[in-house]
Design a protein around this motif. Structure first.
Motif, PDB file in Angstrom:
ATOM      1  N   ALA A  95       0.831  -1.209   0.000  1.00 43.31           N
ATOM      2  CA  ALA A  95       0.000   0.000   0.000  1.00 43.31           C
ATOM      3  C   ALA A  95       0.865   1.258   0.000  1.00 43.31           C
ATOM      4  CB  ALA A  95      -0.925  -0.003   1.213  1.00 43.31           C
ATOM      5  N   SER A  99       0.966   4.055  -2.908  1.00 49.94           N
ATOM      6  CA  SER A  99       0.681   5.452  -2.549  1.00 49.94           C
ATOM      7  C   SER A  99       1.795   6.387  -3.023  1.00 49.94           C
ATOM      8  CB  SER A  99       0.509   5.574  -1.031  1.00 49.94           C
ATOM      9  OG  SER A  99      -0.528   4.749  -0.575  1.00 49.94           O
ATOM     10  N   TRP A 244      -7.831   7.288  -3.105  1.00 47.73           N
ATOM     11  CA  TRP A 244      -9.095   6.835  -2.524  1.00 47.73           C
ATOM     12  C   TRP A 244      -9.790   5.824  -3.448  1.00 47.73           C
ATOM     13  CZ3 TRP A 244     -12.691   8.155   1.588  1.00 47.73           C
ATOM     14  CH2 TRP A 244     -12.091   8.831   2.641  1.00 47.73           C
ATOM     15  N   LEU A 247      -7.952   2.539  -3.134  1.00 48.58           N
ATOM     16  CA  LEU A 247      -8.240   1.899  -1.848  1.00 48.58           C
ATOM     17  C   LEU A 247      -9.664   1.329  -1.796  1.00 48.58           C
ATOM     18  CD1 LEU A 247      -6.583   4.453   0.637  1.00 48.58           C
ATOM     19  CD2 LEU A 247      -5.794   2.128   0.136  1.00 48.58           C
ATOM     20  N   ASP A 313      -1.042   5.831   4.293  1.00 46.26           N
ATOM     21  CA  ASP A 313      -1.130   5.944   2.834  1.00 46.26           C
ATOM     22  C   ASP A 313      -1.207   7.387   2.348  1.00 46.26           C
ATOM     23  OD1 ASP A 313      -1.138   3.168   2.757  1.00 46.26           O
ATOM     24  OD2 ASP A 313      -3.325   3.039   2.830  1.00 46.26           O
ATOM     25  N   THR A 395      -7.273   9.965   4.823  1.00 43.73           N
ATOM     26  CA  THR A 395      -6.818   8.848   3.980  1.00 43.73           C
ATOM     27  C   THR A 395      -6.058   7.817   4.806  1.00 43.73           C
ATOM     28  OG1 THR A 395      -6.612  10.404   2.130  1.00 43.73           O
ATOM     29  CG2 THR A 395      -5.591   8.248   1.856  1.00 43.73           C
ATOM     30  N   GLY A 399      -7.046   3.867   5.050  1.00 42.79           N
ATOM     31  CA  GLY A 399      -6.071   2.824   4.740  1.00 42.79           C
ATOM     32  C   GLY A 399      -5.912   1.828   5.867  1.00 42.79           C
ATOM     33  N   LEU A 402      -9.110  -0.328   6.301  1.00 42.67           N
ATOM     34  CA  LEU A 402      -9.179  -1.310   5.218  1.00 42.67           C
ATOM     35  C   LEU A 402      -8.198  -2.462   5.447  1.00 42.67           C
ATOM     36  CD1 LEU A 402     -10.493  -1.934   2.513  1.00 42.67           C
ATOM     37  CD2 LEU A 402      -8.711  -0.574   1.400  1.00 42.67           C
TER      38      LEU A 402
END
Length: 419
Positions: A95, A99, A244, A247, A313, A395, A399, A402
């Motif tokens: 990730a 990013s 976004w 993600l 992220d 954000t 992240g 998630l």
């Protein structure tokens, strides 16, 4: 049917109203008071945000320590810790890399720094950040990661240091077995008490968001800022929106229909992080919401502290974007190879920065110094950084929510295969 009172008692609604009232009050003060009076007002009103963030910081250390130790102890053995830790770090570094790539891609495509007029930039404003980079070295980086005292780490809310100690403590407790159960049970009960404190602290969230927003708009002419930095901020928003989208798409791939339910659970943490520009401020609330979403407490208590150290992220995307933007503003051409090297440097130097004020700017300034880009260029982005930080913080929360949810789902699937 919901009554009006129940709607307005909702924390998310209260925070949104507080943001709007804060913007309105800040603009009124800015337009009707002298500059000195506006600054004085801003200083006082921001105390509301400071009080809220300090209340959160007050419970961060005990919450990270107790939940992470209990989480590791409940996992049962080093093999389970290694399995989940491996999944977590694999996700975090992937990730982070994506990013950073998104930031590098958009700053090269849109080139917001090319042709920028540097004559009106006050370089003195960068001194606060550039002074922090003077001692930025590999030795200091390692010293920052490894705690010399858990008491000192807790006193200064050094999340990564607390995580390191908690992992060792948790593994030791797991290896002892039944003899450690009284300690683990005591820590488990302590973590639930701290989480109960979260409910009390979150009642102050709308007041904190109101103070933060009103304080900024009282001293900043957003119209002038938007005009002056339209290209930079617009390009940044394109980049953060792209992140976004990535993600959310990844979330829907792994979580499918549950992704919508997850988003409903994390709306409040997202808005609080956005309003206060602090992803740390929602750590306790996020822990609570992810457990309500259905992720096992042992997974949440293991993943979130790691995520706050390794999985930022929004901040990662901003670091490559800002570093290359400054190079563009000074007319410095960076080859693709140099930019990829910068990306790898940022992958390593950015870990464990959660909770450090203006940490992203410090890392950007240090990276600029490594690649012979004028460190004073950080002054270019300081006036707009607060508004960028709002999006970065939200954000970061998305992240981590998630990552925790996906790893939790994987673990549930693995356990169902075993049992």
């Amino acid at each position: 049917m919901k009554t009006k009172s129940s709607i307005f008692s909702n924390l998310t609604t209260q925070i949104l109203i507080a943001m709007l009232v804060g913007v309105f009050l800040g603009i009124i003060i800015h337009n009707n008071c002298s500059e000195d009076a506006a600054k004085e007002f801003s200083g006082y009103i921001k105390m509301l945000a400071t009080i809220f963030i300090r209340l959160v910081q007050m419970i961060i250390s005990p919450l990270v320590f107790t939940t992470l130790v209990v989480g590791i102890a409940k996992l049962g053995d080093i093999k389970a810790v290694g399995r989940i830790g491996g999944k977590a770090l694999g996700w975090f570094f992937t990730a982070s890399f994506i990013s950073l790539l998104i930031g590098m891609f958009w700053v090269n495509v849109l080139q917001p720094g090319v042709g920028l007029n540097l004559s009106d930039i006050d370089l003195n404003t960068a001194s606060e950040v550039t002074e922090k980079t003077q001692n930025f070295s590999a030795q200091n980086f390692v010293e920052h990661i490894i705690p010399k005292s858990i008491v000192e780490a807790m006193a200064t809310n050094e999340i990564l240091q607390i995580v390191i100690f908690s992992i060792f403590f948790g593994l030791a407790a797991a290896s002892i077995g039944d003899h450690a159960k009284p300690v683990v049970n005591a820590l488990d009960k302590t973590s639930h008490i701290v989480l109960k404190m979260v409910n009390y602290v979150m009642k102050f969230a709308p007041i904190g968001v109101f103070g933060a927003i009103a304080g900024v708009f009282a001293v900043r002419d957003f119209g002038d800022l938007a005009l002056t930095y339209a290209k930079f901020f617009g390009s940044f928003l394109v980049g953060i929106t792209s992140l976004w989208v990535v993600l959310l798409l990844v979330g829907y791939v792994f979580l499918k229909s549950k992704m919508s339910k997850l988003l409903k659970h994390i709306v409040s943490p997202l808005i609080i992080a956005f309003g206060t520009t602090s992803s740390e401020a929602v750590f306790p609330k996020l822990t609570e919401e992810l457990e309500r979403f259905g992720i096992k407490d042992k997974i949440v208590s293991f993943m979130l502290p790691l995520g706050y150290s390794f999985n930022l992220d929004g901040s990662m995307m901003y670091m490559t974007f800002a570093s290359i933007f400054i190079a563009q503003a000074y007319g410095i051409d960076l080859s693709t190879g140099t930019q990829m090297t910068m990306l790898l440097v940022l992958m390593l130097t950015s870990k464990g920065i959660a909770g450090v004020p203006r940490a992203s700017l410090v890392v950007v300034a240090a990276t600029c110094g490594m690649f012979k880009i004028p460190v004073e260029g950080i002054a270019l982005i300081l006036p707009i950084d607060h508004f960028c930080d709002m999006f970065r913080s939200a954000t970061n929360v998305l992240g981590n929510a998630l990552a925790t949810s996906v790893v939790g789902k994987w673990e549930k699937e693995d356990e169902s295969k075993i049992f």
